[in-house]
Design an enzyme around this catalytic site. Structure first.
Site, mmCIF file in Angstrom:
data_model
loop_
_atom_site.group_PDB
_atom_site.id
_atom_site.type_symbol
_atom_site.label_atom_id
_atom_site.label_comp_id
_atom_site.label_asym_id
_atom_site.label_seq_id
_atom_site.Cartn_x
_atom_site.Cartn_y
_atom_site.Cartn_z
ATOM 1 N N ARG A 167 49.165 5.838 42.651
ATOM 2 C CA ARG A 167 50.882 6.486 42.784
ATOM 3 C C ARG A 167 50.658 7.978 42.535
ATOM 4 O O ARG A 167 51.822 8.732 42.928
ATOM 5 C CB ARG A 167 51.412 5.876 41.343
ATOM 6 C CG ARG A 167 52.008 4.523 41.999
ATOM 7 C CD ARG A 167 52.545 3.540 40.599
ATOM 8 N NE ARG A 167 51.569 3.030 40.137
ATOM 9 C CZ ARG A 167 51.443 2.705 38.834
ATOM 10 N NH1 ARG A 167 52.436 2.826 37.931
ATOM 11 N NH2 ARG A 167 50.624 1.909 38.121
ATOM 12 N N GLU B 84 42.699 -0.751 28.954
ATOM 13 C CA GLU B 84 43.162 -1.840 27.857
ATOM 14 C C GLU B 84 41.954 -2.655 27.830
ATOM 15 O O GLU B 84 41.621 -3.072 26.756
ATOM 16 C CB GLU B 84 44.328 -2.432 28.238
ATOM 17 C CG GLU B 84 45.186 -2.987 26.935
ATOM 18 C CD GLU B 84 46.471 -3.377 27.151
ATOM 19 O OE1 GLU B 84 47.052 -3.423 28.241
ATOM 20 O OE2 GLU B 84 46.939 -4.123 26.215
#
Ligand code: PRP
Ligand code: HPA
Length: 178
Positions: free
Chosen positions: A63, A100
């Site tokens: 992005r 994560e």
């Protein structure tokens, strides 16, 4: 203007429980699908850097490419792709960063930046700051100067902007969400 920033913010859809229960996902695809919001965002990201002597914009896959390439074009700068591993064809340098669960890596071409470059980092969103930290490290490893880092969206609760300041990089964000 504040009206422009409000229009940008309202174009970003929030998806509850994506990609996991309890997460409110701030979706930049709805912003870029809106011609007005996309144009306002690119102009607002570029505006502070118009007379800063930026020679290259660096953007992270995927992005970050959307906004980074558009901002580079407005500033008359080149665009450098920070890609996921094994996508770039020439000699690269790599930097790992924490996700994560586990780690990922970004790479840039070794000959894309040099000591003469003054670099603006661009991404759609800053969360933990791991992605942009990896980009900062690679830019500095090639001897170039990091001028600043600019984002459409800041999620301040995740600490990325604090991490950038610790790296001596000045952050600029258009909108914030909890
Ligand atoms: C997202 C986003 C940023 C990064 C922010 O990209 O576009 O690049 O995460 O998170 P951080 O500040 O915690 O590093 P993602 O890695 O999901 O890749 P994508 O653009 O290819 O979907
Ligand atoms: N939206 C998009 N990307 C993200 C988010 C989000 O809310 N959180 C971490 N990366």
């Amino acid at each position: 203007s504040s009206a422009d920033l409000a229009a940008i913010k309202s174009s970003i859809k929030t998806i509850p429980d994506y990609p996991k229960k309890g997460i409110k996902f701030r979706d930049v695809t709805s912003l870029v699908e809106d011609a007005t919001a996309f144009s306002l965002s690119v102009k607002a990201l570029a505006q502070p850097y118009k007379n800063s002597g930026i020679t290259k914009v660096v953007g992270a896959e995927a992005r970050g490419f959307i906004f980074g390439a558009a901002v580079a074009n407005l500033l008359g700068a080149g665009f450098v792709l920070a890609r996921k591993p094994n996508k770039l064809p020439r000699e690269t340098i790599s930097q790992s960063y924490q996700l994560e669960y586990g780690t990922d890596q970004l790479q840039i071409h070794k000959d894309a930046l040099s000591a003469n470059d003054n670099v603006l980092l661009i991404d759609d969103l800053i969360a933990t700051g791991g992605t942009i930290e990896a980009a900062v490290k690679m830019v500095r490893q090639l001897g170039a100067t990091v001028h600043s880092a600019a984002f459409v969206i800041n999620l301040p609760d995740l600490g990325g902007v604090d991490k950038l300041r610790q790296l001596n990089v000045t952050p600029f964000c258009l909108v914030e969400f909890e």
